[in-house]
Design a protein around this motif. Structure first.
Motif, PDB file in Angstrom:
ATOM      1  N   ALA A 107     -47.509 -25.429  25.828  1.00  7.16           N
ATOM      2  CA  ALA A 107     -46.245 -25.089  26.495  1.00  7.16           C
ATOM      3  C   ALA A 107     -46.490 -24.422  27.845  1.00  7.16           C
ATOM      4  O   ALA A 107     -45.803 -24.733  28.821  1.00  7.16           O
ATOM      5  N   PHE A 108     -47.471 -23.551  27.922  1.00  8.42           N
ATOM      6  CA  PHE A 108     -47.719 -22.860  29.189  1.00  8.42           C
ATOM      7  C   PHE A 108     -48.550 -23.700  30.144  1.00  8.42           C
ATOM      8  O   PHE A 108     -48.513 -23.493  31.347  1.00  8.42           O
ATOM      9  N   ALA A 109     -49.273 -24.686  29.649  1.00  4.41           N
ATOM     10  CA  ALA A 109     -49.989 -25.612  30.533  1.00  4.41           C
ATOM     11  C   ALA A 109     -48.995 -26.502  31.261  1.00  4.41           C
ATOM     12  O   ALA A 109     -49.182 -26.838  32.426  1.00  4.41           O
ATOM     13  N   ILE A 110     -47.906 -26.894  30.585  1.00  2.00           N
ATOM     14  CA  ILE A 110     -46.876 -27.734  31.206  1.00  2.00           C
ATOM     15  C   ILE A 110     -46.167 -26.945  32.306  1.00  2.00           C
ATOM     16  O   ILE A 110     -45.860 -27.468  33.371  1.00  2.00           O
ATOM     17  N   MET A 168     -46.455 -17.088  37.547  1.00  2.00           N
ATOM     18  CA  MET A 168     -47.115 -17.560  36.350  1.00  2.00           C
ATOM     19  C   MET A 168     -46.755 -16.621  35.195  1.00  2.00           C
ATOM     20  O   MET A 168     -46.965 -15.424  35.261  1.00  2.00           O
ATOM     21  N   THR A 169     -46.187 -17.163  34.146  1.00  2.00           N
ATOM     22  CA  THR A 169     -45.837 -16.357  32.977  1.00  2.00           C
ATOM     23  C   THR A 169     -46.943 -16.439  31.941  1.00  2.00           C
ATOM     24  O   THR A 169     -47.648 -17.437  31.832  1.00  2.00           O
ATOM     25  N   ARG A 170     -47.059 -15.371  31.190  1.00  2.00           N
ATOM     26  CA  ARG A 170     -48.084 -15.314  30.140  1.00  2.00           C
ATOM     27  C   ARG A 170     -47.446 -15.642  28.796  1.00  2.00           C
ATOM     28  O   ARG A 170     -46.282 -15.375  28.556  1.00  2.00           O
ATOM     29  N   ALA A 171     -48.275 -16.180  27.913  1.00  2.89           N
ATOM     30  CA  ALA A 171     -47.813 -16.474  26.548  1.00  2.89           C
ATOM     31  C   ALA A 171     -47.571 -15.155  25.814  1.00  2.89           C
ATOM     32  O   ALA A 171     -48.250 -14.163  26.057  1.00  2.89           O
ATOM     33  N   PRO A 172     -46.571 -15.123  24.923  1.00  3.17           N
ATOM     34  CA  PRO A 172     -46.333 -13.906  24.159  1.00  3.17           C
ATOM     35  C   PRO A 172     -47.567 -13.566  23.307  1.00  3.17           C
ATOM     36  O   PRO A 172     -48.250 -14.446  22.806  1.00  3.17           O
ATOM     37  N   GLY A 173     -47.844 -12.286  23.194  1.00  5.57           N
ATOM     38  CA  GLY A 173     -49.020 -11.841  22.457  1.00  5.57           C
ATOM     39  C   GLY A 173     -48.919 -12.094  20.960  1.00  5.57           C
ATOM     40  O   GLY A 173     -47.845 -12.347  20.411  1.00  5.57           O
ATOM     41  N   LEU A 174     -50.056 -12.008  20.327  1.00  2.73           N
ATOM     42  CA  LEU A 174     -50.130 -12.239  18.894  1.00  2.73           C
ATOM     43  C   LEU A 174     -49.347 -11.181  18.121  1.00  2.73           C
ATOM     44  O   LEU A 174     -48.800 -11.456  17.061  1.00  2.73           O
ATOM     45  N   LEU A 175     -49.271  -9.970  18.661  1.00  2.00           N
ATOM     46  CA  LEU A 175     -48.548  -8.902  17.972  1.00  2.00           C
ATOM     47  C   LEU A 175     -47.045  -9.140  17.922  1.00  2.00           C
ATOM     48  O   LEU A 175     -46.338  -8.504  17.146  1.00  2.00           O
ATOM     49  N   ARG A 176     -46.541 -10.062  18.724  1.00  5.11           N
ATOM     50  CA  ARG A 176     -45.116 -10.404  18.693  1.00  5.11           C
ATOM     51  C   ARG A 176     -44.838 -11.626  17.840  1.00  5.11           C
ATOM     52  O   ARG A 176     -43.720 -12.115  17.795  1.00  5.11           O
ATOM     53  N   SER A 177     -45.849 -12.106  17.123  1.00  8.35           N
ATOM     54  CA  SER A 177     -45.718 -13.321  16.328  1.00  8.35           C
ATOM     55  C   SER A 177     -45.260 -12.994  14.904  1.00  8.35           C
ATOM     56  O   SER A 177     -45.860 -12.177  14.212  1.00  8.35           O
ATOM     57  N   VAL A 178     -44.220 -13.672  14.453  1.00 10.87           N
ATOM     58  CA  VAL A 178     -43.742 -13.524  13.081  1.00 10.87           C
ATOM     59  C   VAL A 178     -44.786 -14.084  12.118  1.00 10.87           C
ATOM     60  O   VAL A 178     -45.001 -13.538  11.031  1.00 10.87           O
ATOM     61  N   THR A 179     -45.457 -15.150  12.501  1.00 13.62           N
ATOM     62  CA  THR A 179     -46.500 -15.752  11.665  1.00 13.62           C
ATOM     63  C   THR A 179     -47.626 -14.758  11.413  1.00 13.62           C
ATOM     64  O   THR A 179     -48.115 -14.626  10.281  1.00 13.62           O
ATOM     65  N   PHE A 180     -48.045 -14.058  12.442  1.00 14.37           N
ATOM     66  CA  PHE A 180     -49.122 -13.080  12.315  1.00 14.37           C
ATOM     67  C   PHE A 180     -48.741 -11.977  11.327  1.00 14.37           C
ATOM     68  O   PHE A 180     -49.475 -11.691  10.379  1.00 14.37           O
ATOM     69  N   TRP A 181     -47.589 -11.367  11.511  1.00 14.32           N
ATOM     70  CA  TRP A 181     -47.181 -10.254  10.657  1.00 14.32           C
ATOM     71  C   TRP A 181     -46.839 -10.706   9.239  1.00 14.32           C
ATOM     72  O   TRP A 181     -47.095  -9.988   8.270  1.00 14.32           O
TER      73      TRP A 181
END
Length: 165
Positions: free
Chosen positions: A154-157, A1-14
């Motif tokens: 995406a991760f639910a699929i 099971m893979t985890r979604a990338p964290g918010l700190l890696r989001s370009v939108t967040f920064w």
């Protein structure tokens, strides 16, 4: 099971964080050093905790913000406003300065007096920085929510178990 990338890696967040920090800096700076520039009949400025866009039908000399600014009361959360000149009055607004009638007034109280003396067609739109910050925060929040929905979908699929086939 893979985890979604964290918010700190989001370009939108920064991008949102940097944009809001920039607006806060511009808000503070607009009270310390007013900035302005002109393009033909358009005049853009940043002063008194807001951004101003003006349209004049004639060339107007550069406003001396340092001279004008001493008359105003500075409000940390000024109201947005729009002004349009009627072109009815003659003369200029220097008489108000001489009589001291502008002392202690906010920018939104002074501009209508000033616009009485401009020719028909002159317009001004004042947008305070708090309103710009609120708009950016709303758009940023919507983009983060959309990112969250997209990642969750995406991760639910990926977690759907394979059939017995």
């Amino acid at each position: 099971m893979t985890r979604a990338p964290g918010l700190l890696r989001s370009v939108t967040f920064w991008s949102g964080i940097l944009m809001m920090v920039f607006i806060c800096w511009a808000w503070r700076d607009s009270n310390l050093r007013p900035l302005e520039f002109r393009v033909k009949k358009w005049h853009f400025s940043q002063a008194f905790s807001g951004v101003t866009v003006q349209r004049y039908w004639y060339y107007q000399p550069k406003i001396m913000w340092g001279t004008v600014a001493r008359h105003f009361t500075r409000h940390p959360l000024p109201a947005p406003f729009y002004a349009s000149a009627s072109g009815k009055s003659k003369g200029d607004d220097r008489e108000y300065h001489r009589r001291g009638e502008l002392e202690g007034k906010s920018v939104s109280e002074w501009v209508p007096i000033h616009f009485e003396y401009l020719p028909r067609g002159a317009r001004l739109l004042f947008i305070p920085h708090w309103l710009i910050l609120l708009g950016v925060a709303g758009v940023w929040g919507g983009l983060l929510y959309e990112r969250h929905r997209r990642m969750r979908r995406a991760f639910a699929i990926q977690e759907v178990p394979a059939g017995d086939g």
